[in-house]
Design an enzyme around this catalytic site. Structure first.
Site: not given
Length: 258
Positions: A65, A109, A112, A132
C-alpha cells in the site's frame, strides 16, 4: 474510460488488468484501487469475458500500500473512513475467476491483493511478504488471516512478526502459489490458463469457484453437503447435458453457458 494507474485490455474472452504505477513499484493508492474496482465491475458485467488476469510489472506486482498516502492518517480518520476497505475487497466478490500473475515483489497490500485472487501463478523472481511490522504497523487487508489459512500458523506468524520475504519456490511448497512460470512468459501463461477456463461452461465454472471458496467458511460436513447440492444443480443445465454427451460421443463439447 481512461485509466491513469492501471492498463485494461481484452484478450479473446479474458480481461487483463495491469497495475501501472512504475515509479512507485505499483504501490496501491486510493486512485489505483478505485480504478481496479471499476475495471473489475466492467469485466464482471461483460458476458463475453469468462476470466480475469491481474498482473503488475516484471519488477513488482505491487510493493505494498502507498505509505506516503497513509503515513499521517489518524485512528479516527481510518475508522470513520473505513480505510483499506472500500474497493479493496472487490476482488473477493468477483464471481468470475481472477488469476494473479505475480512477478517481482508482492509485499504488504500487494501480497494481500494477490491472495484475494482465486489462485496465483508466480514468476521465478517473485517475492511474497507481509513486512508491515518493520514500519510500525500490521497487515490491514487480510494478510494475517488469508496467509495463515494458506500456509499455516507457524510460517504466517514468522512472516508477520519478522517481515521475512518468501521466494517463489517456498511459496509453491507452502501452497501460496499454484505454480511457478518463467518470468518472460508469465502473463502469456496466465492468459492461456484464463482462456482455457473461459472456454468452459460459465455457470459451471462459477459453481466450482463458489464450492471451493465455501470450504474456507464451513465445516467439512457442511461443505460436502453444499458441494453435493451444487453438483445436483449442474444437472439442470444444458451444458451438463452437452458436456457428458460430448464425452460419450468422443468429441469436443460446445458449451452455451446455460
Amino acid at each position: 474510460m481512461a485509466y491513469k494507474n492501471i492498463i485494461v485490455e481484452t484478450r479473446s474472452r479474458v480481461g487483463l488488468i495491469t497495475l501501472n504505477r512504475p515509479k512507485a513499484m505499483n504501490a496501491l493508492n486510493a486512485a489505483l484501487i478505485d480504478e481496479l474496482a471499476q475495471a473489475l465491475d466492467g469485466f464482471e458485467s461483460d458476458a463475453a469475458i469468462g476470466a480475469i488476469v491481474l498482473t503488475g510489472s516484471e519488477k513488482a506486482f505491487a510493493a505494498g500500500a502507498d505509505i506516503l498516502e497513509m503515513k499521517d492518517n489518524t485512528y479516527a480518520e481510518n475508522y470513520l473512513n473505513n480505510f483499506i476497505t472500500d474497493g479493496w475487497e472487490r476482488i473477493t466478490t468477483c464471481r468470475k475467476p481472477v488469476i494473479a500473475a505475480v512477478a517481482g515483489y508482492a509485499l504488504g497490500g500487494g501480497c494481500e491483493v494477490a491472495m484475494m485472487c482465486d489462485f496465483i501463478l508466480a514468476a521465478e523472481n517473485a517475492k511474497f511478504g507481509q513486512p508491515e511490522v518493520t514500519i510500525g504497523t500490521i497487515p490491514g487487508a487480510g494478510g494475517t488471516q488469508r496467509l495463515t489459512r494458506v500456509v499455516g500458523k507457524s510460517k504466517a506468524m514468522e512472516m508477520c512478526l519478522s517481515g521475512r520475504m518468501m521466494d517463489a519456490e517456498e511459496a509453491e511448497r507452502s501452497g501460496l502459489v499454484s505454480r511457478i512460470v518463467d518470468v518472460d512468459s508469465l502473463v502469456e501463461e496466465a492468459v492461456k490458463t484464463a482462456e482455457a477456463i473461459a472456454k468452459l461452461s460459465q455457470p459451471i465454472v462459477l459453481m466450482a469457484k463458489e464450492a471451493v471458496n465455501n470450504a474456507y467458511e464451513t465445516t467439512l460436513t457442511q461443505g460436502v453437503h453444499f458441494e453435493r447440492r451444487l453438483f445436483h444443480a449442474t444437472f439442470s443445465t444444458e451444458d451438463q447435458k452437452e458436456g457428458m454427451a460430448a464425452f460419450a460421443e468422443k468429441r469436443q463439447p460446445a458449451f452455451k453457458n446455460r
